[in-house]
Enzyme design. Structure first.
Site, PDB file in Angstrom:
ATOM      1  N   GLU A 124       0.786  -1.130  -0.038  1.00 19.94           N
ATOM      2  CA  GLU A 124       0.082   0.165  -0.060  1.00 19.94           C
ATOM      3  C   GLU A 124       0.888   1.305   0.095  1.00 19.94           C
ATOM      4  O   GLU A 124       1.674   1.673   1.130  1.00 19.94           O
ATOM      5  CB  GLU A 124      -0.913   0.053   1.287  1.00 19.94           C
ATOM      6  CG  GLU A 124      -1.910  -1.209   1.206  1.00 19.94           C
ATOM      7  CD  GLU A 124      -2.830  -1.414   0.160  1.00 19.94           C
ATOM      8  OE1 GLU A 124      -3.015  -0.116  -0.579  1.00 19.94           O
ATOM      9  OE2 GLU A 124      -3.303  -2.398   0.010  1.00 19.94           O
ATOM     10  N   CYS A 172      -2.091   9.293   2.548  1.00 18.10           N
ATOM     11  CA  CYS A 172      -1.716   8.754   1.478  1.00 18.10           C
ATOM     12  C   CYS A 172      -2.717   9.003   0.090  1.00 18.10           C
ATOM     13  O   CYS A 172      -2.399   8.912  -1.001  1.00 18.10           O
ATOM     14  CB  CYS A 172      -1.567   7.132   1.433  1.00 18.10           C
ATOM     15  SG  CYS A 172      -2.863   6.108   1.990  1.00 18.10           S
TER      16      CYS A 172
END
Length: 456
Positions: free
Chosen positions: A209, A243
């Site tokens: 990720e 993110c």
């Protein structure tokens, strides 16, 4: 920590078969939730010390997400564990076909500093629900949260089931060189590449990720006020250290001035005229990240904001205009409260701009024309996103969360999280009552005719 000894202990525990039953997994999830709830105030206080998060933001973006994942898995784990029937080809009859999810074994979970509690605990919940053992490595940069995570995991689990690794980059490098059954990593691209290389050397499946420059597209028919509010919300959560935060905006030229004005007004609505003094506005994690983001701000291109406080490590919400893709702020993921606004008139303009930083983790489209929105969704490569909102797709358990290309590989949350930590075995259960002879040698024209008929 003696890593080899710890991994040996985890592997032996998994080999005992204790984690394979639904009852064991459910009891483990209950123990984890109990330990978290008992230390909720300490967790919120640690998040405030590490990142300056208010109680509300800390709960909304960290604790609440973990509780939601725990609730989902406790409701669904038995169903997710069941065999799933599949159709059996005529050539294989009489038989039954099914797939069966099974745990990989021993997992390494490495989490980042920006959402240090959520991004440690959510994958761990999925890992436990899937029946694995885990070695968990919280981020040393969020030291206070890492400390409370270690305490909670030691209270909830025996060390041979879930173990905690401490330390910084050197310890991470040592961890990555070991062999696991699955690796789950959240963090930056460069470290992600090293993790992928180490996993490949050991032929270990890895979920990565990562991140990237996630764009917002504001079309001519967008609701300007609501778009500005939701973009400001997504950008300024955790002071931009997210993110999937909007990294830059591509706005139609006809509404650019109105949009920028609305963006400033909505920012003031949330954090006041002086966000640096707002108790609801987080800080940068450390001086290194603070200095990095400050270097990205070109004072000649600031529309509003641009101020900062070195003592508190806070940077004002800052909007930039007249930015080009050659500027440093457009060559790397910002990961801070700085938002460049650029113009894009057509979908081709949008696609051309995004292609300069390929495969972002998220994409956000604002506009009323659903056909145009769906064209963008189909024609642009990105991990996931929202239409007329930002970041909220990752709070939906029925949707997997993950990247594509340079923004990551694999997905988790809800059922996707369970399967991220599972190997799905394919099983053909053949009947003993009948054994068709045509597959066996010696072959003949008649046998070939039957084979051709059944394998069209």
């Amino acid at each position: 920590m003696d890593i080899q000894k710890t991994l040996g202990s985890l592997r032996r525990f998994f080999s005992s078969g204790k984690t394979l039953s639904a009852e064991y997994r459910l009891n483990a999830l209950a123990n984890l939730e109990k330990a978290i709830r008992a230390r909720e105030e300490e967790i919120l206080a640690a998040l405030a010390r590490d990142l300056g998060k208010s109680r509300t933001e800390g709960y909304m973006t960290e604790l609440g997400m973990v509780y939601s994942e725990l609730s989902y898995m406790r409701r669904h784990v038995k169903k997710l564990m069941r065999p799933v029937r599949a159709k059996t080809p005529t050539a294989q009859l009489p038989a039954k076909s099914f797939s069966l999810p099974c745990p990989y074994g021993t997992a390494l979970i490495v989490s980042p500093w920006n959402y240090p509690f959520q991004l440690t605990m959510v994958p761990l919940v999925d890992c436990i629900a899937a029946g694995n053992c885990a070695l968990v490595k919280p981020s040393a940069s969020a030291a206070e949260t890492a400390k409370i995570i270690g305490t909670i995991l030691k209270e909830a689990f025996p060390p041979e089931y879930v173990s905690v690794a401490e330390g910084d980059r050197k310890e991470n490098a040592d961890l990555f060189r070991q062999k696991y059954d699955v690796v789950f990593f959240t963090g930056g691209k460069e470290t992600g590449r090293r993790v992928a290389q180490c996993a490949a050397e050991n032929l270990t499946p890895a979920v990565l990720e990562l991140g990237g420059k996630s764009p917002c597209i504001v079309a001519e028919d967008a609701d300007i006020r609501l778009s500005a509010r939701r973009i400001a919300f997504g950008k300024l959560l955790n002071s931009g250290q997210t993110c999937v935060a909007p990294d830059y905006v591509l706005v139609h030229p006809k509404i650019r001035a109105d949009f920028v004005r609305a963006l400033e007004e909505e920012t003031v609505r949330m954090y006041g005229e002086n966000p640096l003094s707002s108790p609801d506005y987080p800080k940068m994690i450390n001086r290194r990240q603070f200095d990095r983001v400050i270097r990205l701000i070109d004072p000649s291109k600031v529309v509003f904001g641009g101020g900062y406080d070195e003592n508190s490590l806070k940077i004002m919400p800052t909007v930039l205009e007249n930015v080009s893709f050659e500027d440093e702020v457009m060559r790397e993921e910002i990961f801070g409260p700085v938002l460049p606004v650029l113009e894009a008139e057509t979908l081709e303009d949008v696609k051309s701009a995004i292609a300069r930083n390929p495969s972002p983790l998220a994409l956000y489209w604002f506009g009323k024309d659903k056909k145009a929105a769906m064209r963008a969704v189909r024609e642009i490569s990105f991990g996931g996103g929202c239409l007329n909102d930002t970041v909220m797709h990752l709070a939906t358990h029925e949707l997997g969360f993950g990247g594509v290309g340079e923004s990551g590989t694999g997905a988790y949350h809800g059922a996707r999280g369970f399967f991220a930590f599972s190997h799905v075995k394919s099983i053909l259960d053949k009947s003993l009552k009948l054994d068709l002879p045509y597959r066996y040698a010696p072959f003949s024209a008649a046998k070939e005719k039957v084979i051709r008929k059944n394998m069209k």
